[in-house]
Scaffold this motif. Structure first.
Motif, PDB file in Angstrom:
ATOM      1  N   GLU A  77       0.688  -1.064  -0.055  1.00  0.00           N
ATOM      2  CA  GLU A  77      -0.211   0.190  -0.113  1.00  0.00           C
ATOM      3  C   GLU A  77       1.116   1.358  -0.122  1.00  0.00           C
TER       4      GLU A  77
ATOM      5  N   THR B 111      -0.373  -4.849   3.237  1.00  0.00           N
ATOM      6  CA  THR B 111      -1.020  -3.478   3.620  1.00  0.00           C
ATOM      7  C   THR B 111      -0.030  -2.440   4.236  1.00  0.00           C
TER       8      THR B 111
ATOM      9  N   SER C 225      -5.913  -0.636   9.450  1.00  0.00           N
ATOM     10  CA  SER C 225      -5.929  -1.819   8.454  1.00  0.00           C
ATOM     11  C   SER C 225      -6.382  -3.218   8.982  1.00  0.00           C
TER      12      SER C 225
END
Lengths: 465, 465
Positions: free
Chosen positions: B37, B78, B139
């Motif tokens: 990410e 993430t 997240s």
């Protein structure tokens, strides 16, 4: 590793760094620095040096590193694993002049202290500002905070407030090379490379010498309640421990004491305490907070749990004097045991629900090898201090046969998911038992890390592994 | 370091270890593993492998170590610092099949989980048993707990419950040599040699691959209250933060949000929220516990503090739906910012009382370099996420000139006693800024530690330093 003796020339250089007044070489004065609180062990250093600045420590380290002279850092000498013993001679770096609380930052709830500050004095200073530093080993009245950091020390309140690892934010450290670094940042969170602060905590003075400590503080709870629960057996008391947490309570202390320990404190300390027949063990349970109703409800819940575990009596401390008396019962136990007999203290720690099995096994091993033991400790953390009493044991049995008994206790500890020390460190006296839990891969990693920090191996040699 | 490409022979050996079904080499399927990410960065591995046992990971590590093939461990992808990007190609070790909660031990309040378990799923499983695992990054619905450990992840509740370091007791780790070790013990306290568990936490997959995690759990608070306080300026909101703690409250969350972030969440997420004129910033404040009166008293105290800091309005969430909506406002902010513009996210952290100065400096730097920024984060920890928006900036300015602006922000952060990352890690994208805070001595120690664990440098190369 081959070390050199301290020559006249090196001694002169040491004196030039710190001044003549802060260098001890006379045998009678060295005695104090030849032992800590570990058994009756004595090792004499060649010289004791008392620096008072990081720059002085740095110059001393450079000198010793160049001349391959072993350096043993020393706090208050209250250690229980021999970490401060200069087993290879050389120089003892006594940190007692690093005794200043440099700043209490009330805006950030942080403090910066020197390593030679007495833990309780620091706690009292922050308490005056309504703040709490909750890491208070039994020796808090005499131990230094620097020693606490070096050994990963705990105390009764870890169970609620977390370990010392959560409270040490940043360290100024002098490396064996003489370089001075800050290990991290003055922040509550840190994700910026390998965490050198955490690596220093519990490294027992083998990686660097701590010269400043940045500490996290928290708001102080305003009220507490203390109760003493009596059980017929050790196992019953220990079994109640995990059930208290399972009931949704996190006590601010949950201490276990064996009857024999209480007896010795009574004898030694003259504490007035009605020790009833048939009682084998106690739990000292504290809850704290800011609301009387919550404290009361927590006490009631705990009471319910205790009933399920065959608790014979629960004594509530009504006044602060009573609270102090009960805490004194627990805190002076180590000293009382020590004054009664030659002893060895092991610092076993297991997952807390395994405590009943651990204490049962300790007593069985004692029966097999013919030693008495007095157990007490931070039951809420699964941390049990096992004091093995010499009593009538012959010197031969004490010095040789006993090792097998201790080995059996550690083997049991490890088989229950535990380890050799929860808060006292490995130091000198547990070193020989490390292979029970750790294998050559662990040792190679530890040796490798040591080598990175201290390539000549001059810093606190002969400890941990 | 010179690495080798994966040959047909090595690929065959990989397939023999995990089975053909768990090896990806086709370009379209590799795409997912070429990014995380972090900004819009892409690096393609040569192969993605999905083992499901520590033994398989061990065999793969041995193979790659012998053949000098870079290995990049990957959780859910993430990460926000590029830690999972295979910048040197080679093998991506995708941990997604390590997705089992192996045990929830209700007696000891511990759990053993595999690293590929989604954080929120684990939290929900322990919640069903009345227990809390409080480390919940934004997240949490998609990230893996193994990635959280590797990055020292945090989330809003660290402010009350402590960092992830307090909750990770023991790790099973596969070293680059293929050796499998447990780093510590399943105990709440640990003082048994250099703490390898703590060294692994936050090491960003550069020292070993985590295959099992033993986690500490605590009793779950039963009630909470959530309020949203509005301020005219960022500085006013930030100034209130440290005063709340000074009033004796430890909130279970204390989050800062800038107006622009709330606007973008409204646009992007369609959250119904009445964003009034003249409001520049918000604090989202949660308190939790077990007693309604205490919660109420805490809220009142907080309210009093807020009044002193020119707070314009305090909105209390009455229902759990309202609470969820307010939390969604905060939790989806990163995604909303991302969907609005190309951006870079910096994870600054300072002592909390320095927040007003930090945010003021960030905006001044933005003015100087011509970038807009959206700030939000865990203000209670002094941890501010700074999202720098590309907006109308030219590609040249974005790729080159901006670096100087980011450097200025980090220089300010460090001058305030802070560091480059509180919980996202350094990974790839912050690496170039590390010298702002750390000197050659730090780098030498880190490189030395890396060398001890990974002498060929095959594990997650190109990260942190």
């Amino acid at each position: 590793m081959i070390y050199n003796k301290i020559t006249e020339q090196v001694l002169a250089a040491i004196k030039a760094i710190v001044g003549d007044d802060w260098v001890i070489t006379a045998q009678p004065e060295l005695e104090k620095y030849s032992h800590d609180e570990t058994e009756d062990l004595h090792f004499y250093p060649e010289v004791v040096v008392k620096p008072c600045t990081a720059a002085q420590v740095s110059s001393l380290m450079k000198l010793c590193n160049e001349n391959l002279i072993p350096v043993t850092p020393r706090g208050a000498g209250t250690g229980l694993s021999g970490g401060a013993l200069p087993v290879m001679g050389g120089l003892v770096m006594a940190m007692e002049r690093f005794n200043k609380v440099l700043q209490i930052d009330e805006l950030n709830l942080q403090a910066t202290v020197e390593p030679g500050v007495i833990t309780e004095e620091f706690m009292n200073q922050v308490a005056e500002k309504g703040l709490l530093y909750p890491i208070d080993p039994a020796s808090k009245g005499s131990c230094f905070i620097g020693g606490n950091v070096s050994h990963g020390s705990g105390g009764p309140r870890v169970v609620k407030y977390g370990t010392i690892r959560e409270y040490i934010l940043n360290l100024e450290v002098v490396l064996p090379s003489g370089e001075i670094i800050w290990t991290g940042a003055n922040t509550l969170k840190y994700a910026s490379g390998y965490n050198l602060t955490q690596l220093m905590i519990g490294s027992e003075g083998t990686l660097g010498i701590i010269t400043k400590i940045v500490v996290k503080l928290i708001p102080r709870p305003t009220i507490d309640a203390l109760m003493l629960a009596s059980f017929t057996t050790n196992e019953a008391a220990c079994a109640a421990v995990s059930a208290i947490f399972r009931a949704g309570i996190i006590p601010s202390a949950l201490e276990f004491m064996e009857r024999r320990g209480v007896e010795w404190v009574k004898e030694n300390d003259g504490i007035a305490f009605d020790l009833k027949d048939g009682i084998g063990a106690f739990l000292l349970i504290e809850v704290d907070g800011t609301n009387q109703d919550v404290i009361f409800a927590d006490c009631e819940k705990i009471n319910h749990v205790l009933e399920e575990f065959d608790c014979k009596e629960v004594l509530f401390a009504d006044t602060s004097a009573q609270k102090e008396e009960l805490w004194r019962l627990r805190r002076t136990m180590a000293v009382s045991v020590k004054s009664n007999s030659v002893y060895k203290e092991e610092d076993t720690v297991v997952p807390r629900a395994s405590l009943p099995e651990l204490i049962k096994g300790i007593k069985q091993t004692g029966g097999k090898y013919g030693f008495e033991s007095v157990c007490y400790g931070h039951a809420g953390d699964g941390n049990l201090h096992v004091n093995i009493i010499k009593g009538q044991m012959s010197d031969d049995d004490w010095n040789d046969k006993l090792k097998d008994g201790i080995r059996e206790i550690f083997e049991l500890t490890v088989s229950l998911g535990g380890t050799l020390s929860g808060e006292h460190g490995i130091g000198l006296v547990q070193k020989g038992f490390m292979a029970i839990k750790y294998n050559e891969t662990h040792f190679a990693l530890w040796r490798g890390i040591k080598q990175v920090f201290d390539k000549n191996g001059i810093l606190n040699p002969g400890k941990i592994f």
